[in-house]
Design a protein around this motif. Sequence first.
Motif, short mmCIF file in Angstrom:
data_model
loop_
_atom_site.label_atom_id
_atom_site.label_comp_id
_atom_site.label_asym_id
_atom_site.label_seq_id
_atom_site.Cartn_x
_atom_site.Cartn_y
_atom_site.Cartn_z
N MET A 51 -2.84 21.54 -100.50
CA MET A 51 -3.22 20.13 -100.36
C MET A 51 -3.89 19.81 -99.02
SD MET A 51 -2.28 18.29 -103.06
CE MET A 51 -1.72 16.67 -102.55
N LYS A 52 -4.44 20.82 -98.35
CA LYS A 52 -5.13 20.58 -97.09
C LYS A 52 -6.20 19.51 -97.30
CE LYS A 52 -7.76 22.78 -93.46
NZ LYS A 52 -8.35 24.02 -92.97
N ASN A 53 -6.20 18.51 -96.45
CA ASN A 53 -7.18 17.40 -96.49
C ASN A 53 -7.06 16.52 -97.73
OD1 ASN A 53 -8.33 18.19 -94.01
ND2 ASN A 53 -9.58 19.69 -95.05
N THR A 54 -6.00 16.66 -98.49
CA THR A 54 -5.75 15.78 -99.63
C THR A 54 -4.76 14.72 -99.17
OG1 THR A 54 -6.15 17.61 -101.14
CG2 THR A 54 -5.07 15.66 -102.05
N LEU A 55 -5.14 13.46 -99.32
CA LEU A 55 -4.39 12.36 -98.72
C LEU A 55 -3.39 11.70 -99.66
CD1 LEU A 55 -7.45 10.70 -96.93
CD2 LEU A 55 -5.91 12.50 -96.06
N GLN A 76 2.72 17.80 -101.81
CA GLN A 76 2.74 16.86 -100.68
C GLN A 76 1.35 16.75 -100.05
OE1 GLN A 76 5.42 15.16 -101.04
NE2 GLN A 76 6.36 15.50 -99.06
N PRO A 77 0.93 15.54 -99.68
CA PRO A 77 -0.36 15.40 -98.98
C PRO A 77 -0.41 16.25 -97.72
CG PRO A 77 0.52 13.25 -99.60
CD PRO A 77 1.60 14.26 -99.87
N ARG A 78 -1.61 16.77 -97.46
CA ARG A 78 -1.93 17.52 -96.23
C ARG A 78 -1.13 18.80 -96.03
NH1 ARG A 78 -2.07 11.93 -93.84
NH2 ARG A 78 -4.28 11.45 -93.65
N LEU A 93 -4.61 20.56 -114.12
CA LEU A 93 -4.85 19.12 -114.17
C LEU A 93 -4.04 18.49 -113.06
CD1 LEU A 93 -6.07 16.59 -115.51
CD2 LEU A 93 -4.06 16.58 -117.03
N GLU A 94 -4.72 17.81 -112.13
CA GLU A 94 -4.04 17.08 -111.06
C GLU A 94 -4.03 15.60 -111.40
OE1 GLU A 94 -4.96 19.99 -107.26
OE2 GLU A 94 -6.01 18.05 -107.37
N MET A 95 -2.85 15.00 -111.24
CA MET A 95 -2.64 13.58 -111.50
C MET A 95 -1.85 13.01 -110.33
SD MET A 95 -3.94 13.05 -114.60
CE MET A 95 -3.22 11.52 -115.18
N ASN A 96 -1.78 11.68 -110.23
CA ASN A 96 -0.92 11.06 -109.23
C ASN A 96 0.49 11.61 -109.40
OD1 ASN A 96 -2.59 9.08 -107.78
ND2 ASN A 96 -2.85 8.17 -109.79
N ARG A 97 1.19 11.77 -108.27
CA ARG A 97 2.52 12.35 -108.33
C ARG A 97 3.42 11.57 -109.28
NH1 ARG A 97 5.92 12.78 -103.34
NH2 ARG A 97 4.16 13.94 -102.56
N ASP A 98 4.18 12.30 -110.06
CA ASP A 98 5.15 11.80 -111.04
C ASP A 98 4.52 11.29 -112.32
OD1 ASP A 98 7.32 12.49 -109.37
OD2 ASP A 98 7.22 10.55 -108.35
#
Length: 113
Positions: A51-55, A76-78, A93-98
């Motif tokens: 998640m580097k640079n993912t906010l 987790q972000p970053r 597939l990436e989605m908002n957490r939960d």
Amino acid sequence: MTLQVGGHAIQAEYAATPEALSEGLMHRSTMAADAGMLFELGEPDIHCFWMKNTLIPLSIAFIDRDGRIIDIQDMQPRSLDPHCPPGPITQTLEMNRDWFARAGVRVGDRVTR
């Protein structure tokens, strides 16, 4: 593109080029509630994500060649912690957490276009 995930329709950005695969969802501060990003990874293999640079906090579904989810992990972000599938995959597939938990999507469910 529109995807069906465990009976839910979502809108997903499609990452298939080397540039899109490496950029992913980095540097974004928000994402719509029922939106995500589908990563097309090619031949089945163990593909790990970080998640580097993912906010924004995300959950990732690891998808095998048959379109079945083989694992779901929260990220987790970053973070530089690697998130790896338990077996070979061809997509994630990436989605908002939960999102997967709230939608009742589980390991074994299918992702279709």
